[in-house]
Motif scaffolding. Structure first.
Motif, short mmCIF file in Angstrom:
data_model
loop_
_atom_site.label_atom_id
_atom_site.label_comp_id
_atom_site.label_asym_id
_atom_site.label_seq_id
_atom_site.Cartn_x
_atom_site.Cartn_y
_atom_site.Cartn_z
N ARG B 7 0.87 -1.19 0.00
CA ARG B 7 0.00 0.00 0.00
C ARG B 7 0.90 1.24 0.00
N ILE B 8 0.72 2.12 -0.97
CA ILE B 8 1.53 3.34 -1.01
C ILE B 8 0.61 4.55 -0.95
N ARG B 9 0.91 5.43 0.00
CA ARG B 9 0.11 6.66 0.15
C ARG B 9 0.96 7.87 -0.20
N GLY B 10 0.27 8.93 -0.62
CA GLY B 10 0.97 10.16 -0.96
C GLY B 10 0.44 10.70 -2.27
N THR B 11 1.22 11.53 -2.93
CA THR B 11 0.83 12.03 -4.25
C THR B 11 1.30 11.01 -5.27
N VAL B 12 0.44 10.04 -5.54
CA VAL B 12 0.85 8.91 -6.37
C VAL B 12 -0.10 8.65 -7.52
N GLN B 13 -1.09 9.52 -7.67
CA GLN B 13 -2.01 9.35 -8.79
C GLN B 13 -1.85 10.51 -9.77
N GLY B 14 -1.94 10.18 -11.05
CA GLY B 14 -1.84 11.23 -12.06
C GLY B 14 -0.44 11.76 -12.22
N VAL B 15 0.55 11.02 -11.73
CA VAL B 15 1.93 11.49 -11.84
C VAL B 15 2.82 10.42 -12.48
N GLY B 16 2.20 9.46 -13.16
CA GLY B 16 2.98 8.43 -13.85
C GLY B 16 3.51 7.35 -12.92
N GLN B 394 -0.67 18.34 -0.23
CA GLN B 394 -1.03 17.76 1.05
C GLN B 394 0.18 17.69 1.95
N LEU B 395 -0.07 17.92 3.22
CA LEU B 395 0.98 17.94 4.21
C LEU B 395 0.63 16.87 5.23
N ALA B 396 1.56 15.93 5.44
CA ALA B 396 1.30 14.90 6.45
C ALA B 396 1.35 15.57 7.82
N LEU B 397 0.35 15.29 8.64
CA LEU B 397 0.29 15.97 9.93
C LEU B 397 1.21 15.30 10.95
N PRO B 398 1.61 16.04 11.96
CA PRO B 398 2.53 15.51 12.97
C PRO B 398 1.91 14.38 13.78
N PRO B 399 2.75 13.65 14.51
CA PRO B 399 2.26 12.59 15.38
C PRO B 399 1.19 13.13 16.32
N GLY B 400 0.14 12.35 16.51
CA GLY B 400 -0.96 12.77 17.38
C GLY B 400 -2.14 13.28 16.57
N LYS B 422 -7.93 15.81 6.42
CA LYS B 422 -8.55 14.58 5.93
C LYS B 422 -7.59 13.43 6.23
N ASP B 423 -8.03 12.50 7.04
CA ASP B 423 -7.24 11.29 7.29
C ASP B 423 -5.79 11.55 7.67
N GLY B 424 -5.59 12.48 8.53
CA GLY B 424 -4.23 12.74 8.98
C GLY B 424 -3.40 13.62 8.07
N TYR B 425 -4.02 14.16 7.04
CA TYR B 425 -3.32 15.08 6.14
C TYR B 425 -4.01 16.44 6.15
N ALA B 426 -3.21 17.47 5.91
CA ALA B 426 -3.80 18.79 5.66
C ALA B 426 -3.76 19.03 4.17
N ILE B 427 -4.86 19.43 3.62
CA ILE B 427 -4.91 19.80 2.20
C ILE B 427 -5.01 21.32 2.14
N LEU B 428 -4.02 21.92 1.49
CA LEU B 428 -3.91 23.38 1.51
C LEU B 428 -4.34 23.94 0.17
N SER B 429 -5.29 24.83 0.21
CA SER B 429 -5.80 25.41 -1.04
C SER B 429 -4.77 26.38 -1.62
N PRO B 430 -4.91 26.68 -2.90
CA PRO B 430 -4.07 27.76 -3.43
C PRO B 430 -4.52 29.11 -2.87
N GLY B 505 6.34 19.74 12.17
CA GLY B 505 6.08 18.38 12.64
C GLY B 505 6.15 18.20 14.14
N LEU B 506 5.93 19.26 14.92
CA LEU B 506 5.93 19.07 16.37
C LEU B 506 4.76 18.18 16.77
N PRO B 507 5.01 17.13 17.54
CA PRO B 507 3.92 16.24 17.94
C PRO B 507 2.86 16.99 18.72
N ARG B 508 1.65 16.44 18.64
CA ARG B 508 0.51 17.11 19.27
C ARG B 508 0.70 17.30 20.77
#
Ligand SMILES: [Fe+3]
Ligand SMILES: [Mg+2]
Ligand SMILES: [Zn+2]
Ligand SMILES: [Zn+2]
Lengths: 329, 776
Positions: B7-16, B394-400, B422-430, B505-508
């Protein structure tokens, strides 16, 4: 004015004072209520409480304001106001001479408007439990047949008119309360608008909305109407009449005249084809000389009131929850 | 033989990513399959242990350029599934999408080489792209990210393009915007009356547009994320005309150069800056100007010592620049303060009074994306505007924060961005812009709706600024009320600081830090207007333990536009202002202030009429700038006076180490920096005709010294080890680097914003984190 042992004496004094100034047949009768016949049609009733500092200001006083405020609320339904009632709450120790001035102001306003104060009441509260004087006025009037005016009737395409310069009252009150010196004295626009309304209705019978932009100013009134009617509004900054002295006072103080109170102006929304007639009728009235068409109603799911600024931008003129607070980071 | 589910998570779709894995699998002798699903990419793989290990390692180390791998999870295959005979790519699975929509990316070198090669079938074709580059976010209407859901839908691929699209060995395998001159979007030139110029297409239209620019015309250029206005940067008259027509009178204009060498002709450039210019995001990089008397038009960046440069980021721009002999101004196509135009009709209408010609194309820009802006300060790349190339990111959120989900933060009102958790990530708008502008706010609401759809995100919790009348807060409260959801109101500076903690990335559950917010202004916990704040803060809580001494903000918002008001309010904080003014009556700045209706203004200040007390750091800089005669009467844009003050300070030659006197004072339950002793000393310098440059530099030194001193005291008092800085005033590089140096020298861990803007563009992330952390 005292309370307690001298209560009866002073109550009598006050009663006489009211009678002397506001004299009319119904009031003189001295019954607990006033009885009168009314013509056929829809009756309108409105009430307003008035608290203001200072009690006397350039262009008026709390007595005249209490008459104008309620008459205008009645008139904004298109009604002809018929009668007024007034309730006073006085703080113990309030100077009788001031009370007399206020009642005289009220009487003059009622006489000029041709609407008598036919019943009333006064209570005195202990010192410290009031702020000089509070006045509640209630008015009733009759809507002529065929007139359908309501806040939810603005339609896309309608024209938006304002009956004159905005911001006069708020700036007059502030400068007199805070002792601010400006080059010219700014006078409140406090006035009764029902004859103006009658004249405009004669020329443009299909008016959709009328409202007096009092507290919160023009911006708040337009937002209320936009939300009630589920429409948007577009106004033009360059078309909104603002007196020079008010403008420069607002420029110095950083206030936006769109949010400053008025007491003798109305906003009128009517079908575009009647806008020219409504405007001409306003301008022909002594209180409407500076009336203007300031914009139009548009379709907008967001119900935004937006203003084309003099720089060509489209600024959102939103409701304010509180004071005008800085928001630029 | 072993089987694994990877299972691979991240920006992995639409990028070849899938063809890449397919190639690796084939060369490693791995069988199985790969598919996109709602969590990212799922690989079923069989092979011997050694081969499997190498395969996974290769995936992680040799990923495609635009892919970002956040995590790799491996599980053994259930025993009852047999290994297939080959490795195949499966179609996208259905289900709620979760992985990122990729940001638009600058052309890769292979695509640029093809577009430049006269024998290639894409020679000079402006819309050449591949899985490693080109538009993504700007063309997407809905997910999944398939051609049918983008503005490429109307363009049916020709046989050549289709062959590339279906060939896993090809760079364009499953490249949704794949196109060529035969089947793809077309570019043309028209005049403001809508007449086509010479029936020219693509490269020919670009050549003519370049000639028009070279002869002093203003050409609107529809690019990837919006329509720009282009003029010859060396033509003073053309630049002035552009400013006049666009009503953008003083704000600096961005430039595009054909290559690094051309940038270097005008600006100093270090390795980090050059790398940023060449990165896939290809942002505008703010650079130090080499020579104020170069051949650029004086109207490019009046009063500034810096230039904002970008490099061509599509074949369209490359081809345009190839025909020009110098840099061009490439600024957003709009009237000042409005959002950039995106569609042809809109461009024809709104730009008719600005441009002479329009270079348009028939690929719709679905989502406006402005150019990003970055700057290097003290060796670190700092993002000032996150848009094209970065967002949505998307920015992976810190531990916690692993479970953080369902949060929509509506941001601030200026330089607005919004943020979803969303699911432990922050999605930042332009970057969205100023929400007081009606078209911007309409676009903002539309973009929020689109992001909710793209990320299948139903907000459960709203987060907004505490300000009673931010448009963004009104909107959040409206959304919350209509869906019966809670709306957390977050203090502005707490959000600024929380964004820095999150980015680093400071933990919660970390210990509290000292958060220093040096800002224009924000609504405070106590209903006051804040902006120079020292907070004892973690994600969930913040307590104000220090501040700049408040002075009235004379005339509210107007104090921001008219810096003399800030100068006056600060001078009035001096104990004996009358005698100070008398002593310096001859000074030009004092004479200027004396012309104002001081008696009335004194009343206004004393009674607090539209003049709330404010601890703003921004207004402090405005005050100093005004005294030095910089934009004293009025500034044309936020920060103009402060930027001029910084530029002036950078020109100072000596005496810069000397700080003006300031005081740290206990006031109620906090410590205040009192600046009132600065002003007599500063006026003394003015009277002694100390050069303005030296005074400006001393002022910077003063602020840095005072802030560091108070920080040191508070760190000791509260036994803190980490200090986090943010706020719009940190865009001042000189101040930021002085502060960083001083705080680091005190032995503290210093956190500063890098990817997330220190200005209000970073507020939304902070709001989202605080709202989630407070929820418990
Ligand atoms: Fe801020
Ligand atoms: Mg009422
Ligand atoms: Zn490419
Ligand atoms: Zn093709």
């Amino acid at each position: 004015m005292s309370h307690g042992s001298g209560g009866r004496a002073s109550a009598q004094l006050i009663e006489e004072l009211f009678l002397r100034h506001l004299d009319n047949d119904l009031l003189r009768r001295g019954d607990d209520s006033a009885q009168f016949g009314v013509p056929a049609g829809r009756m309108v009733m409105s009430t307003d409480c008035h608290v203001i500092s200072p009690l006397f200001f350039p262009g008026g006083d709390i007595g005249a304001l209490a008459v104008h405020g309620t008459l205008n609320d009645v008139a904004m339904s298109g009604a002809t106001p018929l009668y007024l009632a007034a309730g006073f709450i006085l703080e113990e120790g309030f100077p009788l001479a001031d009370l007399e001035r206020i009642v005289a102001g009220m009487a003059a306003a009622a006489t000029a408007a041709g609407v008598p104060v036919v019943t009333g009441d006064t209570k005195v509260v202990e010192k410290g439990k009031g702020d000089g004087v509070f006045i509640t006025t209630t008015g009733i009037g009759m809507v002529p047949p065929g007139v359908e005016i309501a806040g939810d009737r603005a339609r896309p395409g309608d024209a938006i008119l304002v009956s004159g310069t905005i911001g006069d009252h708020g700036v007059a009150i502030m400068s007199s309360r805070e002792n601010l010196e400006f080059d010219t004295t700014i006078t409140s626009d406090s006035a009764a608008l029902h004859t103006l309304v009658a004249q405009v209705l004669g020329a443009a019978p299909d008016i959709h909305c009328l409202r007096d932009p009092t507290r919160g100013g023009l911006a708040t009134t337009l937002n209320e109407l936009a939300r009630q009617s589920r429409v948007g509004m577009r106004i033009r900054e360059s078309g909104i009449p603002v007196r020079g002295a008010v403008k420069s006072a607002c420029e110095l103080l950083g206030l936006d005249p769109l949010y400053v109170a008025n007491e003798g102006k109305l906003v009128c929304i009517c079908p575009a084809p009647q806008a020219a007639a409504a405007l001409a009728a306003m301008r022909a009235h002594p209180l409407g000389g500076e009336a203007a068409v300031i914009g139009e109603v548009v379709e907008d799911p967001h119900h935004f009131v937006q203003m084309e600024t003099t720089f060509g931008g489209q600024r959102i003129v939103d409701w304010l929850a509180g004071e005008q607070l800085p928001r630029i980071c | 033989m072993r089987g694994e589910r990877i299972r691979i998570r991240g920006t992995v779709q639409g990028v070849g990513f899938r063809p890449h894995v397919w190639r690796l699998a084939r060369s490693a002798g791995i069988t199985g399959d790969i598919c996109n699903d709602n969590e990212g990419v799922l690989i079923n793989a069989w092979g011997d242990s050694q081969a499997l290990e190498e395969f996974v390692e290769e995936i992680e180390t040799r990923k495609p350029p635009l892919a970002v791998i956040e995590s790799v999870e491996r599980q053994p295959q259930p025993n009852d599934i047999d290994a297939p005979g080959n490795f195949s790519i499966l179609d996208s699975g259905a289900g709620a999408p979760l992985t990122a929509v990729a940001a638009d990316a600058a052309s890769c070198h292979q695509c640029l080489a093809e577009a430049r090669n006269p024998r290639n079938r894409r020679a000079g074709y402006p819309f050449t792209n591949c899985t490693h580059c080109g538009p993504r976010y700007s063309i997407i209407r809905a997910i999944p990210y398939d051609r049918a859901n983008t503005s490429m839908a109307p363009f049916a691929m020709c046989t050549n393009c289709l062959a590339e699209y279906y060939e896993p060995e090809d760079r364009r395998f499953h490249a949704q915007p794949n196109a060529c001159p035969d089947c793809g979007p077309q570019l043309w030139l028209e005049d403001v009356d809508g007449n086509a110029v010479g029936e020219l297409r693509n490269a020919d239209a670009l050549a003519r547009a370049a000639a028009l620019i070279a002869s002093g015309h203003i050409v609107a250029v529809k690019g990837m994320g919006g329509v720009h206005l282009a003029v010859d940067a060396c033509n003073a008259q053309a630049v002035d005309t552009l400013r006049e027509r666009k009503r953008r009178y003083r704000k600096p204009l961005a430039l595009m150069a054909r290559d690094i060498a051309e940038v270097r002709r005008y600006a100093y450039l270090d390795w980090t800056e050059a790398k940023a210019l060449h990165s896939p995001a290809a942002p505008i990089v703010i650079l130090r100007r080499r020579d104020a008397h170069d051949d650029l038009a004086p109207g490019i960046a009046p009063g500034q010592d810096q230039l904002g440069f970008m490099l061509p980021y599509t074949p369209l721009h490359l081809e345009l620049m190839r025909h020009l002999r110098g840099p061009i101004v490439l600024t957003s196509g709009n009237l000042s303060e409005e959002p950039q135009c995106t569609d042809n009709t809109d461009a024809r209408e709104r730009l008719a009074g600005i441009a002479d010609y329009l270079l348009l194309h028939d690929r719709d820009i679905v989502n406006r994306v402005d150019d990003s802006v970055v700057r290097v300060t003290a060796g670190h790349l700092r993002t000032l505007r996150r848009a094209r190339g970065f967002a949505p990111g998307q920015l992976a959120l810190p531990p916690g924060f692993e479970g953080a989900d369902g949060v929509l933060a509506t941001g601030a009102d200026l330089k607005n961005t919004f943020c979803l958790l969303k699911d432990g990530y922050a999605i930042l708008s332009p970057h969205m812009g100023d929400l007081e502008d009606a078209p911007t706010q309409v676009d903002y609401r539309r973009a929020i709706a689109l992001h909710r759809q793209l990320y299948a995100m139903e907000p459960q919790l709203l987060a907004a600024d505490m300000h009673p009348d931010y448009h963004s807060s009104h909107y959040a409260r409206e959304l919350a009320a209509s869906a019966d959801l809670p709306c957390a109101e977050i203090q502005h500076h707490h959000a600024h600081i929380a964004a820095v903690l999150g980015e680093h990335g400071l933990p919660r559950d970390s210990a509290p830090v000292l958060g220093i917010a040096l800002d224009g202004l924000g609504y405070g916990d106590d209903g006051g207007i804040w902006g120079g704040e020292f907070l004892l803060a973690d994600y969930a809580q913040s307590q104000r333990i220090g501040r700049f001494r408040p002075v009235p903000m004379l005339g509210g918002n107007l104090a921001m536009r008219e810096p003399w008001r800030c100068a006056l309010a600060h001078l009035w904080s001096v104990d004996d202002w009358e005698s100070l003014a008398g002593r310096h009556a001859a000074l030009e700045c004092i004479a200027f202030l004396r012309e104002k209706p001081l008696d009335t203004l004194r009343q206004v200040a004393a009674k607090g009429i539209n003049s709330p007390p404010s601890s703003s750091a921004g207004r402090l800089f405005d005050a100093a700038a005004a005294l030095l005669g910089l934009h004293r009467e009025e500034q044309a844009y936020e920060g103009e006076a402060a930027m001029a003050l910084e530029a002036m300070a950078l020109r100072a030659v000596d005496g810069v180490e000397q700080a003006y006197p300031f005081e740290l004072r206990e006031a109620q339950a906090l410590v205040e920096i009192d600046w009132s002793t600065v002003w007599p000393a500063l006026l003394e310098d003015l009277a002694a005709q100390v050069p303005g440059e030296t005074i400006a530099a001393r002022f910077h030194t003063t602020v840095a010294t005072a802030v560091a001193e108070l920080a040191q005291r508070l760190m000791l008092q509260h036994q803190l080890k980490t200090v986090a800085l943010s706020g719009g005033v940190l865009q001042n590089s000189l101040l930021a680097s002085q502060l960083q140096a001083r705080l680091a020298a005190q032995g503290h861990r210093v956190l500063m914003p890098e990817q997330i803007p220190c200005n209000d563009g970073g507020i939304a992330l902070g709001q989202a984190l605080v709202a989630w952390a407070q929820q418990g």
